[in-house]
Design an enzyme around this catalytic site. Structure first.
Site, short mmCIF file in Angstrom:
data_model
loop_
_atom_site.label_atom_id
_atom_site.label_comp_id
_atom_site.label_asym_id
_atom_site.label_seq_id
_atom_site.Cartn_x
_atom_site.Cartn_y
_atom_site.Cartn_z
N GLU A 1 0.82 -1.21 0.00
CA GLU A 1 0.00 0.00 0.00
C GLU A 1 0.86 1.26 0.00
O GLU A 1 0.49 2.27 -0.61
CB GLU A 1 -0.96 -0.02 1.19
CG GLU A 1 -1.99 -1.13 1.06
CD GLU A 1 -3.04 -1.09 2.15
OE1 GLU A 1 -4.16 -0.64 1.84
OE2 GLU A 1 -2.73 -1.46 3.29
N GLU B 1 -3.89 -9.58 3.28
CA GLU B 1 -4.63 -9.24 4.50
C GLU B 1 -5.83 -10.13 4.78
O GLU B 1 -6.12 -10.47 5.93
CB GLU B 1 -5.08 -7.77 4.46
CG GLU B 1 -4.00 -6.77 4.78
CD GLU B 1 -3.22 -6.33 3.56
OE1 GLU B 1 -2.56 -5.28 3.62
OE2 GLU B 1 -3.27 -7.05 2.52
#
Length: 243
Positions: free
Chosen positions: A108, A128
């Site tokens: 990210e 995730e």
């Protein structure tokens, strides 16, 4: 945990936890947000590095495993928001220099950077969901870069992609051989310095204004509140820690 080195007008911010592949703890997220604030005041470009053989392996799983029972969901969500969305909100360009894995929060940070260069052996993943969470910045932004289907492939499978694939998908600007990363990053930094800082800031602001949406912070907080209330999500994080 994090090193800040100002060289002329370039802030070099290094995630410095190599024994943990530079995974971001709660304190590390705070330090990263503070580094962004400092660079905003005194630099014209910020370059993100990772120490050792990784860029960043993601976030500290222990924080997820204790959500609602030691870790406050809103506090974690707010820290993630300030760090992951922080690069985008800076008026100065952010360049990610990636050598090694960029997983989870590391992925990210690369996505949030304005420019990204990686070595040929680097890999990228959003694992995730496997540990009962989700990538808040990626789901808000990465579809614009790589397309919804490819983003869903990354998020739903958690499988890594090689640097060449990340380049083809628009997640990177350049892929270079090992040993040429610093030179490639310097080329971008030098080019940025050829333009007046106000013009650079204005261009960056309007590029990101097109994708910014109201209520983003609140959605991140809501997401982590939901995780904290789902036993299956917490169990997945604990199982990962136990491996």
């Amino acid at each position: 945990m994090l090193r800040y080195d100002l060289r002329d007008t370039v802030a070099h911010v290094t995630l410095d936890r190599p024994e943990k592949k530079n995974a971001l703890t709660m304190d590390g997220l705070d330090a990263l947000a503070a580094a962004f604030d400092r660079a905003e005041r005194e630099a014209r470009v910020l370059v993100l590095h990772g120490a050792g053989d990784a860029f960043c392996a993601g976030d500290d799983i222990a924080s997820l495993a204790t959500l609602g029972d030691g870790t406050d969901p809103e506090a974690l969500a707010t820290r993630l928001y300030e760090a992951l969305f922080g690069a985008e909100r800076l008026s100065i360009p952010v360049v990610a220099a990636v050598d090694g894995i960029a997983y989870g929060g590391g992925f990210e940070l690369v996505a949030a950077a304005d420019l990204a260069v990686a070595t040929e052996g680097s890999t990228f993943a959003l694992p995730e969901t496997r540990i009962g969470a989700y990538p808040p910045y990626a789901v808000a932004r990465a579809a614009e870069t790589c397309g919804k289907k490819r983003l869903l492939e990354l998020v739903l499978t958690g499988e890594p992609v090689e640097a060449g694939t990340a380049l083809d998908w628009g997640l990177l600007n350049r892929v270079v051989p090992a040993g040429e990363l610093d030179r490639a990053v310097a080329t971008y930094v030098d080019a940025i310095h050829e333009s007046p800082a106000p013009a650079v800031a204005l261009a960056k602001r309007y590029v990101h204004a097109a994708t910014a949406a109201a209520g983003e912070r609140e959605r991140v907080v809501e997401g982590f509140d939901t995780i904290a209330e789902e036993p299956a999500c917490l169990d997945a994080a604990r199982a990962f820690l136990a491996e």
